[in-house]
Design an enzyme around this catalytic site. Structure first.
Site, short mmCIF file in Angstrom:
data_model
loop_
_atom_site.label_atom_id
_atom_site.label_comp_id
_atom_site.label_asym_id
_atom_site.label_seq_id
_atom_site.Cartn_x
_atom_site.Cartn_y
_atom_site.Cartn_z
N SER A 101 0.86 -1.19 0.00
CA SER A 101 0.00 0.00 0.00
C SER A 101 0.89 1.23 0.00
O SER A 101 2.06 1.16 0.41
CB SER A 101 -0.86 0.02 1.27
N TYR A 153 -2.08 -2.05 10.37
CA TYR A 153 -2.16 -2.16 8.90
C TYR A 153 -0.92 -1.58 8.24
O TYR A 153 -0.29 -2.20 7.38
CB TYR A 153 -3.42 -1.45 8.40
P1 NAD Z 1 -11.56 -6.21 -0.14
O1 NAD Z 1 -11.89 -6.29 1.33
O2 NAD Z 1 -12.58 -5.74 -1.10
O3 NAD Z 1 -11.01 -7.63 -0.61
C1 NAD Z 1 -10.09 -8.36 0.15
C2 NAD Z 1 -10.37 -9.84 -0.03
O4 NAD Z 1 -9.46 -10.59 0.80
C3 NAD Z 1 -11.79 -10.23 0.41
O5 NAD Z 1 -12.42 -10.96 -0.62
C4 NAD Z 1 -11.57 -11.09 1.64
O6 NAD Z 1 -12.52 -12.13 1.81
C5 NAD Z 1 -10.18 -11.66 1.35
N1 NAD Z 1 -9.54 -12.14 2.57
C6 NAD Z 1 -9.49 -11.50 3.77
N2 NAD Z 1 -8.88 -12.28 4.68
C7 NAD Z 1 -8.55 -13.44 4.04
C8 NAD Z 1 -7.93 -14.63 4.45
N3 NAD Z 1 -7.52 -14.81 5.71
N4 NAD Z 1 -7.73 -15.61 3.54
C9 NAD Z 1 -8.16 -15.44 2.26
N5 NAD Z 1 -8.76 -14.34 1.81
C10 NAD Z 1 -8.96 -13.34 2.69
O7 NAD Z 1 -10.23 -5.33 -0.22
P2 NAD Z 1 -9.50 -4.53 -1.41
O8 NAD Z 1 -9.64 -3.09 -1.10
O9 NAD Z 1 -9.86 -5.05 -2.75
O10 NAD Z 1 -8.00 -4.89 -1.04
C11 NAD Z 1 -7.18 -5.78 -1.75
C12 NAD Z 1 -5.75 -5.56 -1.30
O11 NAD Z 1 -5.36 -4.21 -1.60
C13 NAD Z 1 -5.54 -5.72 0.21
O12 NAD Z 1 -4.29 -6.35 0.44
C14 NAD Z 1 -5.50 -4.29 0.71
O13 NAD Z 1 -4.80 -4.17 1.91
C15 NAD Z 1 -4.81 -3.61 -0.44
N6 NAD Z 1 -5.00 -2.15 -0.53
C16 NAD Z 1 -6.25 -1.62 -0.61
C17 NAD Z 1 -6.39 -0.24 -0.70
C18 NAD Z 1 -7.73 0.40 -0.81
O14 NAD Z 1 -7.79 1.63 -0.75
N7 NAD Z 1 -8.81 -0.32 -0.97
C19 NAD Z 1 -5.25 0.59 -0.72
C20 NAD Z 1 -4.00 0.00 -0.64
C21 NAD Z 1 -3.89 -1.37 -0.55
#
Ligand code: NAD
Length: 254
Positions: free
Chosen positions: A140, A154
């Site tokens: 991130s 986080y």
């Molecule tokens: P999201 O919550 O929409 O999707 C995350 C997915 O991970 C979900 O489907 C969830 O069921 C799955 N998950 C959670 N715990 C799990 C586990 N123990 N085993 C298997 N699957 C698991 O989130 P997103 O926003 O699409 O995020 C995706 C990635 O991007 C993450 O790593 C997040 O930290 C990162 N990220 C997101 C943002 C943002 O602004 N949304 C910014 C920077 C980084």
């Protein structure tokens, strides 16, 4: 011709948000997909809409389940070229070091750090057997910059993902296995919407984004696709920031 023709990709967290979009996009570019996530019905549904895909229910914290996920990829599609470690959590009660509970810290590190470690641990031998591969670890922008709106667990977990990625890149560079980190800026998926739960919190974040808007999931998946494909063949150990200019900036335009 697709940019991932002939490849086999595992995408963790593939049932929702950016991971789900990535499953669809990678499939369009010619990859067979292992859709990996917690809920068996959700992974089956995503996989069912793709031309060559299998859904695997996995908790990335569990070594046996992660090992089985990798075995499924190889048994079903014969090889493994890409693992896109996208599964991650951002607990709502993650706050300052003083306010964040030890349980929240442990849970965040179990999913966001141990989960990536386990996926790499079991995917790397399968990639080596396939003649090499590409690891895309989702960190991130907060791995690069501190925020006064704190999420100490986080932020620390994503810093760990970045350093883990560099070390894996160094270890395996001569075995044809590349590892890069994708560092998204804020995207309003359910994960972030939960944290930025009201308009005031969203506005506070927008002030720091030179482009003045949140990112789109597709903009992140474009970066992941580049890192997964052979187009990034001379790139390893790097952090690809897709953040609307946040990390390049000290002050933002009015
Ligand atoms: P999201 O919550 O929409 O999707 C995350 C997915 O991970 C979900 O489907 C969830 O069921 C799955 N998950 C959670 N715990 C799990 C586990 N123990 N085993 C298997 N699957 C698991 O989130 P997103 O926003 O699409 O995020 C995706 C990635 O991007 C993450 O790593 C997040 O930290 C990162 N990220 C997101 C943002 C943002 O602004 N949304 C910014 C920077 C980084």
């Amino acid at each position: 011709m697709g940019r991932l023709d002939g490849k086999v990709s595992i995408i963790t967290g593939g049932a929702n948000g950016m991971g789900r979009l990535a499953c669809e996009r990678f499939a369009t570019e010619g990859s067979a997909i292992v859709v990996a996530d917690l809920d068996p019905d959700a992974v089956a549904e995503v996989a069912g809409d793709l031309p060559a895909a299998v859904g695997v229910a996995v908790d990335v914290r569990d070594p046996a389940q992660v090992e089985a996920m990798v075995s499924t990829a190889v048994e079903r599609f014969g090889r493994l070229d890409v693992i896109y470690n996208n599964a991650g959590i951002s607990p709502g009660d993650d706050d300052t070091p003083e306010l964040t509970s030890i349980d929240t810290w442990d849970l965040t590190f179990d999913v966001n750090v141990k989960g990536v470690f386990l996926c790499c641990k079991y995917a790397i031998p399968a990639m080596r057997d396939s003649g090499g591969g590409s690891i895309v670890n989702v960190a991130s922008f907060v791995a690069h910059m501190g925020a006064a709106t704190p999420q100490i667990a986080y932020t620390s977990s994503k810093g760990a993902v970045l350093s883990m990625t560099r070390e894996i890149a160094a270890i395996y560079a001569r075995q044809g296995i590349r590892a890069n980190a994708l560092c998204p800026g804020p995207v309003l998926t359910p994960l972030l919407a939960k944290f930025l739960s009201d308009d005031a919190k969203r506005q506070r974040r927008l002030v720091h984004i030179p482009m003045g808007r949140f990112g789109e999931a597709a903009e992140m998946v474009n970066g992941a696709l580049f890192l997964a494909s052979d187009e990034s063949s001379y790139m390893t150990g790097q952090s690809l920031l897709i953040d609307g200019g946040i990390t390049s900036t000290y002050t933002t335009p009015e």
